[in-house]
Design an enzyme around this catalytic site. Sequence first.
Site, PDB file in Angstrom:
ATOM      1  N   ASN A  13      48.446  29.668 -21.143  1.00 27.41           N
ATOM      2  CA  ASN A  13      47.411  30.129 -20.205  1.00 27.41           C
ATOM      3  C   ASN A  13      47.124  31.572 -20.609  1.00 27.41           C
ATOM      4  O   ASN A  13      47.958  32.454 -20.412  1.00 27.41           O
ATOM      5  CB  ASN A  13      47.974  30.036 -18.791  1.00 27.41           C
ATOM      6  N   GLN A  46      41.646  33.856 -17.934  1.00 23.96           N
ATOM      7  CA  GLN A  46      41.442  34.839 -16.871  1.00 23.96           C
ATOM      8  C   GLN A  46      41.548  36.261 -17.421  1.00 23.96           C
ATOM      9  O   GLN A  46      42.268  36.503 -18.407  1.00 23.96           O
ATOM     10  CB  GLN A  46      42.470  34.678 -15.742  1.00 23.96           C
ATOM     11  N   CYS A  75      47.045  34.201  -9.400  1.00 28.92           N
ATOM     12  CA  CYS A  75      47.331  33.534 -10.668  1.00 28.92           C
ATOM     13  C   CYS A  75      48.792  33.779 -10.993  1.00 28.92           C
ATOM     14  O   CYS A  75      49.190  34.916 -11.281  1.00 28.92           O
ATOM     15  CB  CYS A  75      46.431  34.057 -11.788  1.00 28.92           C
ATOM     16  N   ASN A  77      50.838  32.540 -13.561  1.00 32.02           N
ATOM     17  CA  ASN A  77      51.125  32.891 -14.953  1.00 32.02           C
ATOM     18  C   ASN A  77      50.658  34.307 -15.249  1.00 32.02           C
ATOM     19  O   ASN A  77      51.304  35.053 -15.989  1.00 32.02           O
ATOM     20  CB  ASN A  77      50.442  31.903 -15.902  1.00 32.02           C
ATOM     21  N   CYS A 222      49.428  26.321 -15.367  1.00 29.72           N
ATOM     22  CA  CYS A 222      48.963  26.977 -14.142  1.00 29.72           C
ATOM     23  C   CYS A 222      50.170  27.210 -13.250  1.00 29.72           C
ATOM     24  O   CYS A 222      50.773  26.256 -12.749  1.00 29.72           O
ATOM     25  CB  CYS A 222      47.918  26.118 -13.429  1.00 29.72           C
ATOM     26  N   THR A 224      50.476  28.822 -10.183  1.00 29.12           N
ATOM     27  CA  THR A 224      50.319  28.475  -8.772  1.00 29.12           C
ATOM     28  C   THR A 224      50.200  26.964  -8.601  1.00 29.12           C
ATOM     29  O   THR A 224      50.657  26.407  -7.603  1.00 29.12           O
ATOM     30  CB  THR A 224      49.091  29.168  -8.159  1.00 29.12           C
TER      31      THR A 224
END
Length: 293
Positions: A13, A46, A75, A77, A222, A224
């Site tokens: 990620n 992100q 977020c 990660n 991910c 969360t």
Amino acid sequence: MLIEFTKMHGLGNDFMVIDLVTQRLELTPELITLLADRNLGIGFDQLLVVEPPMRPDVDFRYRIFNSDGSEVEQCGNGARCFARFVQARKLSFKQRIRVETKSGILTLSTDNYGWVEVDMGKPRFEPAEIPFTPKAITKIQNAYHLDVEGTPVQLYVANMGNPHAVIKVDDILTADVEKLGKAIESHPAFPERVNVGFMQVMNQRHIRLRVYERGVGETQACGTGACAAVATGIREGWLDEGEEIRAQLYGGSLLIRWSPGYSVMMTGPTAFVYEGVFSPDGIMAQAGLKPLS
């Protein structure tokens, strides 16, 4: 003007991280979208932004932007990468920091091996807290039946600082993550959109998971989403309460621990990829847009 940035990832990620404690930059949705372009920009899932705190009881403000330019609440990660970044940049010498996000306070603890433990807070399951507002609620125990393009889908909802829908599947490899994830992510029953997790329970301490992230699409991992899936599994009795649960994603595994009434604890690795600089005005001009300055 050149802005320094760092590229990092947590289990694949990937993030662009910018220090706005020692630098100044006006972030606009247009600029963020251009930077997120994997062909013409930097490319990321992100953008993570480190800012000075707005309250005295925390160390930093932690902001997260999706690749479509939208700012989001949380977020997991990214939180781990955030903790490693502020240490590497010598913005903090603490191994345990508190940061403020749109959804509340996080406590981040680093070790000497690149792993970070994050206190993700308590999960919330009530529809109004997601938010989840279907026209008609069909509920069996904790599961909801949602009409998705004419097909009833059984799902669970949880808020881990951001909204999640969790679907239990027999095999994540055959789950239609792209089609179903996209349809649920923007379903009218989720007014703020939603992250959609597809969970396969392997045993009482091991799940496999794929997540279609809000505003991004399917990602390698991910944090969360893993927390929401494990909390749901424990709540339903599929997973062991209070034990470390291995959440296996495409990018690698996270260790999640939760007991009802307490915070979800997430532990996982981080990695630095490279550092660089970019010109905000140059990025905007390349796209034929008015420079920021």
